[in-house]
Design a protein around this motif. Structure first.
Motif, PDB file in Angstrom:
ATOM      1  N   PRO A  94       0.795  -1.242   0.000  1.00  0.00           N
ATOM      2  CA  PRO A  94       0.000   0.000   0.000  1.00  0.00           C
ATOM      3  C   PRO A  94       0.821   1.283   0.000  1.00  0.00           C
ATOM      4  CG  PRO A  94      -0.026  -1.059   2.163  1.00  0.00           C
ATOM      5  CD  PRO A  94       0.620  -2.022   1.224  1.00  0.00           C
ATOM      6  N   PHE A  95       2.150   1.185   0.220  1.00  0.00           N
ATOM      7  CA  PHE A  95       2.957   2.401   0.262  1.00  0.00           C
ATOM      8  C   PHE A  95       3.176   3.001  -1.117  1.00  0.00           C
ATOM      9  CE2 PHE A  95       5.938  -1.160   0.022  1.00  0.00           C
ATOM     10  CZ  PHE A  95       6.705  -0.809  -1.070  1.00  0.00           C
ATOM     11  N   ILE A  96       2.875   2.276  -2.189  1.00  0.00           N
ATOM     12  CA  ILE A  96       3.016   2.812  -3.543  1.00  0.00           C
ATOM     13  C   ILE A  96       1.859   3.758  -3.816  1.00  0.00           C
ATOM     14  CG2 ILE A  96       3.116   2.274  -5.996  1.00  0.00           C
ATOM     15  CD1 ILE A  96       5.544   1.313  -4.552  1.00  0.00           C
ATOM     16  N   THR A  97       2.154   5.043  -3.939  1.00  0.00           N
ATOM     17  CA  THR A  97       1.096   6.047  -4.115  1.00  0.00           C
ATOM     18  C   THR A  97       1.126   6.698  -5.489  1.00  0.00           C
ATOM     19  OG1 THR A  97       2.546   7.729  -3.126  1.00  0.00           O
ATOM     20  CG2 THR A  97       1.039   6.554  -1.647  1.00  0.00           C
ATOM     21  N   SER A  98       2.241   6.578  -6.193  1.00  0.00           N
ATOM     22  CA  SER A  98       2.360   7.234  -7.502  1.00  0.00           C
ATOM     23  C   SER A  98       2.789   6.215  -8.545  1.00  0.00           C
ATOM     24  CB  SER A  98       3.389   8.367  -7.429  1.00  0.00           C
ATOM     25  OG  SER A  98       3.590   8.955  -8.697  1.00  0.00           O
ATOM     26  N   ILE A  99       2.042   6.175  -9.669  1.00  0.00           N
ATOM     27  CA  ILE A  99       2.370   5.251 -10.757  1.00  0.00           C
ATOM     28  C   ILE A  99       2.416   6.051 -12.057  1.00  0.00           C
ATOM     29  CG2 ILE A  99       1.777   3.076 -11.891  1.00  0.00           C
ATOM     30  CD1 ILE A  99       0.036   2.426  -9.484  1.00  0.00           C
ATOM     31  N   PRO A 100       3.504   6.782 -12.293  1.00  0.00           N
ATOM     32  CA  PRO A 100       3.579   7.598 -13.506  1.00  0.00           C
ATOM     33  C   PRO A 100       3.660   6.766 -14.780  1.00  0.00           C
ATOM     34  CG  PRO A 100       5.673   7.606 -12.361  1.00  0.00           C
ATOM     35  CD  PRO A 100       4.699   6.920 -11.453  1.00  0.00           C
ATOM     36  N   VAL A 101       4.229   5.568 -14.685  1.00  0.00           N
ATOM     37  CA  VAL A 101       4.406   4.710 -15.861  1.00  0.00           C
ATOM     38  C   VAL A 101       4.069   3.274 -15.482  1.00  0.00           C
ATOM     39  CG1 VAL A 101       6.060   3.781 -17.531  1.00  0.00           C
ATOM     40  CG2 VAL A 101       6.219   6.179 -16.831  1.00  0.00           C
TER      41      VAL A 101
END
Length: 340
Positions: A251-258
């Motif tokens: 859950p710590f992944i908050t940004s997925i630019p690609v």
């Protein structure tokens, strides 16, 4: 090697060494610099890789509180040096690398080895990459299991000969324990953290082909689901990796630019791009399609929330290579998902 290390230390302005601590304690050397002094235990080793570094760090942590460990080696790998530096273990090697970080004393130099082969040693005949890397991931995936050679060969889909060579390498690295003899001989991983370090250090992809594409997406977190569904519908084997893959596990992944996706080499990347309705771009991409010559990134892939995702060890490896907060995210994934 010990005499060389002492000579190097004594050449540093303001640093002196002696054989005892002066208060009756036995020590290899005592380093003095100004009004500070430190008891140091010297340990010489021919070469140090990531697995060796993990064991040496544990050894340093068992030393008396006032004693520090100084390692002396002919050669060290980059990942081993990073692990030792993070743990505060001093090091001098024959390649010109030195890091001594003690209260009141800090010396650091780093040299690039003259040849790529300089990090190869006779102690490491089988690198944990390619098919040997697949066998390593199988072992990491079930570290409590007792493995026979044929078991590992079957799970990793490799020859029994290679499976035996991998297990022999890990035995020399003191990463496994063995019971029985002959056909009943079985091995089990004893230090999965050190094995993961060593595999991540040695695993290399071959002939990677990237393609940057763009597809309009209103919800970045749901984008991977849509892309995986389209690729599966077109019968294109694939596996999502990077932050988009980690987001379903951590859950710590908050940004997925690609959205980063490994595509089987059985299809052309342009066909994969067409299957997801994407446009090839030179900049501003939000999807990265990649292929590896042998499809190793797709091994042990899993379906998570309708998204084909690389296995957690491959995900850790790919995150480490990501320039966008990759190391930080990889370490969090290791702590919260892998567990060692």
């Amino acid at each position: 090697m010990e005499r060389t290390a002492l000579s190097i230390l004594r050449d540093i302005d303001g640093v002196t060494t002696e054989a005892t601590s002066g208060d009756g304690r036995k020590a290899d050397i005592v380093i003095h610099a100004g009004d500070v002094s430190h008891v140091v235990e010297l340990k010489a080793q021919r070469s140090i890789n990531a697995a060796n570094a993990r064991a040496l760090i544990e050894q340093a942590q068992r030393l008396p509180k006032a004693t520090h460990l100084l390692l002396v080696a002919r050669s060290t790998t980059k990942e081993a040096r990073r692990l030792l530096a993070d743990a505060g273990v001093a090091l001098i090697d024959g390649q010109g690398n030195m890091r001594v970080d003690l209260p009141g004393i800090f010396v650091w130099t780093e040299r690039r080895p003259p040849h790529a082969a300089s990090e190869k040693t006779s102690e490491s005949p089988v690198k944990l990459t390619g098919k040997a890397g697949i066998a390593t991931q199988a072992l990491l995936g079930d570290p409590e299991r007792w493995w026979q050679v044929n078991d590992l060969a079957a799970v990793a889909k490799i020859s029994a000969s290679l499976a035996h060579r991998v297990l022999s390498r890990l035995d020399r690295e003191n990463l496994i324990e063995t019971v029985g003899a002959g056909p009943k001989r079985a091995r089990r991983v004893t230090h999965p953290a050190a094995l993961l370090d060593l595999w991540a250090e040695e695993m290399r992809d071959r002939r990677v082909k990237p393609l940057r594409v763009f597809r309009l997406a209103r919800d970045a977190r749901a984008h991977a689901t849509s892309l995986s569904t389209l690729l599966a519908g077109a019968n294109i084997d694939h596996a999502v990796t990077g932050p988009a893959g980690a987001a379903r596990l951590a859950p710590f992944i908050t940004s997925i630019p690609v959205v980063d996706i490994w595509i089987t080499q059985a299809v052309d990347l342009s066909a994969a791009s067409n299957a997801i309705g994407a446009e090839v771009v030179q900049e501003g991409h939000n999807i990265l399609l990649r292929q590896e010559a042998d499809d190793y990134p797709l091994v042990f892939r899993t379906l998570i929330d309708d998204v084909w995702t690389v296995n957690k060890f491959r995900l850790y490896l790919d995150l480490r290579k990501d320039p966008r907060r990759g190391r930080e995210q990889a370490d969090r994934l290791r702590e919260e998902v892998i567990g060692f």
